[in-house]
Design a protein around this motif. Sequence first.
Motif, PDB file in Angstrom:
ATOM      1  N   THR A   1       0.833  -1.204   0.000  1.00  0.00           N
ATOM      2  CA  THR A   1       0.000   0.000   0.000  1.00  0.00           C
ATOM      3  C   THR A   1       0.866   1.252   0.000  1.00  0.00           C
ATOM      4  OG1 THR A   1      -1.756  -1.170   1.169  1.00  0.00           O
ATOM      5  CG2 THR A   1      -1.833   1.225   1.217  1.00  0.00           C
ATOM      6  N   LEU A   2       1.936   1.229   0.747  1.00  0.00           N
ATOM      7  CA  LEU A   2       2.863   2.363   0.763  1.00  0.00           C
ATOM      8  C   LEU A   2       3.438   2.601  -0.625  1.00  0.00           C
ATOM      9  CD1 LEU A   2       4.009   4.446   2.686  1.00  0.00           C
ATOM     10  CD2 LEU A   2       5.843   2.852   3.220  1.00  0.00           C
ATOM     11  N   ARG A   3       3.786   1.547  -1.340  1.00  0.00           N
ATOM     12  CA  ARG A   3       4.287   1.688  -2.721  1.00  0.00           C
ATOM     13  C   ARG A   3       3.209   2.276  -3.632  1.00  0.00           C
ATOM     14  NH1 ARG A   3       7.272  -3.013  -1.451  1.00  0.00           N
ATOM     15  NH2 ARG A   3       5.587  -4.399  -2.082  1.00  0.00           N
ATOM     16  N   ARG A   4       1.951   1.818  -3.497  1.00  0.00           N
ATOM     17  CA  ARG A   4       0.859   2.365  -4.318  1.00  0.00           C
ATOM     18  C   ARG A   4       0.642   3.833  -4.017  1.00  0.00           C
ATOM     19  NH1 ARG A   4      -4.495   0.008  -3.800  1.00  0.00           N
ATOM     20  NH2 ARG A   4      -3.878  -0.618  -1.737  1.00  0.00           N
ATOM     21  N   LEU A   5       0.734   4.230  -2.760  1.00  0.00           N
ATOM     22  CA  LEU A   5       0.575   5.636  -2.393  1.00  0.00           C
ATOM     23  C   LEU A   5       1.685   6.478  -3.010  1.00  0.00           C
ATOM     24  CD1 LEU A   5      -0.471   5.342   1.350  1.00  0.00           C
ATOM     25  CD2 LEU A   5      -1.829   6.406  -0.470  1.00  0.00           C
ATOM     26  N   ARG A   6       2.900   5.996  -2.939  1.00  0.00           N
ATOM     27  CA  ARG A   6       4.029   6.758  -3.498  1.00  0.00           C
ATOM     28  C   ARG A   6       3.910   6.930  -5.006  1.00  0.00           C
ATOM     29  NH1 ARG A   6       8.124   3.823   0.392  1.00  0.00           N
ATOM     30  NH2 ARG A   6       8.193   5.377   2.053  1.00  0.00           N
ATOM     31  N   ARG A   7       3.320   5.965  -5.682  1.00  0.00           N
ATOM     32  CA  ARG A   7       3.171   6.058  -7.137  1.00  0.00           C
ATOM     33  C   ARG A   7       2.126   7.104  -7.552  1.00  0.00           C
ATOM     34  NH1 ARG A   7       3.813   0.079  -7.330  1.00  0.00           N
ATOM     35  NH2 ARG A   7       1.571  -0.042  -7.062  1.00  0.00           N
TER      36      ARG A   7
END
Length: 99
Positions: free
Chosen positions: A91-97
Amino acid sequence: MSTPWLRQIGQDCVVFSLHVQPNARCTEFAGLHGEAIKLRLAAPPVDGKANQALCSFIAEFCDVPRRAVSLLSGESARAKRVQVEGVDEETLRRLRRLG
């Protein structure tokens, strides 16, 4: 990649800055707006409906229970800060994208 709108606090908690556009056609993230991520929100800004819809959308996007999302500031403003607990690495990776 620097994301000034997103801060990780502790192991599984994030705080992010939003610029919210209520009464949109659909609810969706819409890129950056200054140092915030823009969120088009289908709910009207009446009787707290927009804030409820915002928190529900963020909870669903982050795959956390609704109670894990809290509005830190901006209750009656377009500029808001939201805290989400229980965020995993994916989820953190999706937010950063987003930005």
